[in-house]
Design a protein around this motif. Structure first.
Motif, short mmCIF file in Angstrom:
data_model
loop_
_atom_site.label_atom_id
_atom_site.label_comp_id
_atom_site.label_asym_id
_atom_site.label_seq_id
_atom_site.Cartn_x
_atom_site.Cartn_y
_atom_site.Cartn_z
N ALA A 182 -0.82 -0.43 21.57
CA ALA A 182 -2.09 -0.24 20.25
C ALA A 182 -2.31 -1.12 19.43
CB ALA A 182 -2.04 1.14 19.99
N TYR A 183 -3.17 -1.35 18.84
CA TYR A 183 -3.84 -2.32 17.90
C TYR A 183 -3.97 -1.61 16.48
CZ TYR A 183 -6.39 -6.05 20.95
OH TYR A 183 -6.55 -6.99 21.72
N HIS A 184 -2.85 -2.49 15.76
CA HIS A 184 -2.93 -1.89 14.87
C HIS A 184 -2.35 -3.30 13.41
CE1 HIS A 184 1.75 -3.51 16.87
NE2 HIS A 184 1.95 -4.01 15.49
N GLY A 185 -2.25 -3.00 12.26
CA GLY A 185 -2.21 -4.07 11.33
C GLY A 185 -2.12 -3.63 10.38
N VAL A 186 -1.60 -4.06 9.01
CA VAL A 186 -2.01 -3.51 7.56
C VAL A 186 -2.74 -3.95 6.72
CG1 VAL A 186 -0.31 -3.43 5.58
CG2 VAL A 186 1.20 -3.53 8.11
N ALA A 187 -3.82 -3.22 5.97
CA ALA A 187 -4.81 -3.91 5.19
C ALA A 187 -4.22 -5.15 3.87
CB ALA A 187 -5.38 -2.75 3.71
N PRO A 188 -4.77 -5.34 3.11
CA PRO A 188 -4.83 -6.71 2.06
C PRO A 188 -3.38 -5.17 1.08
CG PRO A 188 -6.59 -6.60 2.85
CD PRO A 188 -6.26 -5.76 3.48
N LEU A 189 -2.37 -5.93 0.31
CA LEU A 189 -1.53 -4.88 -0.62
C LEU A 189 -1.47 -4.97 -1.47
CD1 LEU A 189 1.00 -3.49 0.00
CD2 LEU A 189 2.08 -5.46 -0.97
N PRO A 190 -2.81 -4.12 -1.97
CA PRO A 190 -3.06 -3.60 -3.19
C PRO A 190 -2.08 -3.80 -4.89
CG PRO A 190 -2.44 -1.40 -2.98
CD PRO A 190 -2.50 -2.47 -1.64
N ARG A 191 -2.40 -4.43 -5.58
CA ARG A 191 -1.84 -4.53 -6.81
C ARG A 191 -1.47 -3.72 -7.39
NH1 ARG A 191 -1.83 -9.89 -9.23
NH2 ARG A 191 -3.38 -10.19 -8.17
N ARG A 192 0.39 -3.29 -7.39
CA ARG A 192 1.26 -2.77 -7.66
C ARG A 192 2.79 -2.75 -7.76
NH1 ARG A 192 -1.67 1.98 -3.66
NH2 ARG A 192 -3.98 2.04 -4.95
N THR A 193 3.13 -1.30 -8.18
CA THR A 193 4.62 -1.82 -8.43
C THR A 193 5.57 -0.47 -7.85
OG1 THR A 193 4.33 -1.45 -10.79
CG2 THR A 193 4.67 -3.77 -10.35
N HIS A 194 6.64 -1.08 -7.40
CA HIS A 194 7.83 -0.26 -6.68
C HIS A 194 8.73 -0.39 -8.11
CE1 HIS A 194 10.58 1.27 -4.59
NE2 HIS A 194 9.45 3.02 -4.25
N SER A 195 9.21 0.94 -8.47
CA SER A 195 10.09 0.58 -8.88
C SER A 195 11.95 -0.02 -8.98
CB SER A 195 11.00 2.27 -9.65
OG SER A 195 11.57 2.78 -8.04
N LEU A 196 11.43 -0.29 -7.31
CA LEU A 196 13.03 -1.12 -7.20
C LEU A 196 12.69 -2.25 -6.37
CD1 LEU A 196 15.34 1.70 -4.88
CD2 LEU A 196 15.57 1.45 -7.29
N THR A 197 10.96 -2.98 -6.27
CA THR A 197 11.03 -3.98 -5.87
C THR A 197 10.31 -4.32 -6.09
OG1 THR A 197 9.48 -2.78 -3.67
CG2 THR A 197 11.23 -2.90 -2.96
N GLY A 198 9.63 -4.08 -7.34
CA GLY A 198 8.28 -5.00 -7.91
C GLY A 198 6.83 -4.46 -6.85
N PRO A 199 6.69 -5.62 -6.98
CA PRO A 199 5.56 -5.82 -6.20
C PRO A 199 5.10 -6.16 -5.14
CG PRO A 199 6.05 -7.98 -6.93
CD PRO A 199 7.14 -7.09 -7.62
N LEU A 200 6.09 -5.71 -4.30
CA LEU A 200 6.42 -5.87 -3.09
C LEU A 200 6.76 -5.34 -2.33
CD1 LEU A 200 9.27 -9.05 -2.77
CD2 LEU A 200 6.74 -9.38 -2.80
N ARG A 201 5.89 -4.46 -1.08
CA ARG A 201 6.77 -4.36 -0.18
C ARG A 201 7.00 -5.01 1.48
NH1 ARG A 201 3.80 -3.18 5.57
NH2 ARG A 201 4.21 -1.45 6.29
N TRP A 202 8.55 -4.48 1.79
CA TRP A 202 8.92 -4.65 2.76
C TRP A 202 9.20 -4.14 3.88
CZ3 TRP A 202 11.54 -9.33 2.68
CH2 TRP A 202 11.78 -10.09 1.11
N ASN A 203 8.64 -4.30 5.03
CA ASN A 203 9.14 -3.43 6.18
C ASN A 203 9.48 -4.11 6.90
OD1 ASN A 203 6.82 -3.64 9.45
ND2 ASN A 203 7.35 -1.65 8.41
N LEU A 204 10.53 -3.31 7.71
CA LEU A 204 11.46 -3.86 9.20
C LEU A 204 10.69 -2.90 10.15
CD1 LEU A 204 14.67 -2.27 7.20
CD2 LEU A 204 13.60 -4.01 7.14
N THR A 205 10.62 -3.87 11.44
CA THR A 205 10.58 -3.16 12.75
C THR A 205 11.65 -3.49 13.95
OG1 THR A 205 7.90 -4.00 12.18
CG2 THR A 205 8.17 -3.94 14.52
#
Length: 217
Positions: A184-207
């Motif tokens: 299946a085709y899949h993807g990720v939209a542009p990451l919004p300008r937000r923060t997370h308590s442990l990663t700051g502005p980042l998203r990490w993905n494990l595939t």
């Protein structure tokens, strides 16, 4: 989250052969982020080039027997980090167990991942619609685990023009797809300008993926 179709935070079949498991990896969030830091210290993420010369906005590294690589020579799996020339860092056992258990929960028992792609999304980074088709073994599922800033995961069908489902993937969420949805085709939209308590502005993905049909991990 009014711009995302987050829906109920319950396991959900998003397509034939594809299961969304909200919060499935939340209990290992801090441990996983420590593991990511250790892997990135050994094999720092890089912005790879596509065969056409376009720089990917997502920074990538990996662990396990194989890592995914892209440059002007094409897309492929390699057993050594092309930047350092060293083998990829070992895949943490807890990660392997998580991927195996999530795959079994989704109906794919016996999954033994050989590769884990570690992707870093900074603000604005995105992943265009694509299929995971560089593996020799397409009978095994793909297991995707998210940590950090919530992102919009786009999940489509067998053709690029098929309708796309938009899922809010939060820190600790897992998505497994295989069988009729393996390509299946899949993807990720542009990451919004937000923060997370442990990663700051980042998203990490494990595939997690199985690359070859050979025996062994």
């Amino acid at each position: 989250m009014d711009d995302l179709l987050s829906g109920l935070r319950m396991p959900e079949r998003v397509a034939p052969g594809a299961l969304f498991l909200p919060g499935y990896a939340a209990s290992i969030e801090r441990e996983a982020l420590r593991g990511i830091a250790a892997i990135c210290a050994l094999a720092p993420p890089h912005h790879l080039l596509t065969p056409g010369g376009r720089r990917l906005s997502v920074a990538m590294t990996g662990c396990g027997a194989f890592g995914w690589h892209s440059d002007r020579a094409g897309y492929r799996y390699v057993s050594r980090d092309p930047v350092s020339g060293r083998p990829w860092p070992a895949m943490p056992r807890s990660w392997r167990d998580l991927a195996r258990e999530a795959a079994e929960r989704a109906g794919y028992p016996g999954f033994e991942p050989q590769s884990c792609l570690v992707n870093r999304y900074d603000t604005g980074a995105r992943m265009g619609l694509h299929r995971d088709c560089d593996e020799d073994d397409l009978t095994s599922p793909v297991v995707s685990v998210s940590f950090g800033v919530t992102a919009a995961f786009l999940f489509g069908g067998a053709e690029r023009h098929d309708p796309v489902r938009k899922l809010a993937v939060e820190s600790g969420d897992v998505l497994v797809w295989g069988g009729p949805s393996r390509l299946a085709y899949h993807g990720v939209a542009p990451l919004p300008r937000r923060t997370h308590s442990l990663t700051g502005p980042l998203r990490w993905n494990l595939t997690f993926r199985r690359v070859t049909h050979r025996q062994g991990p």
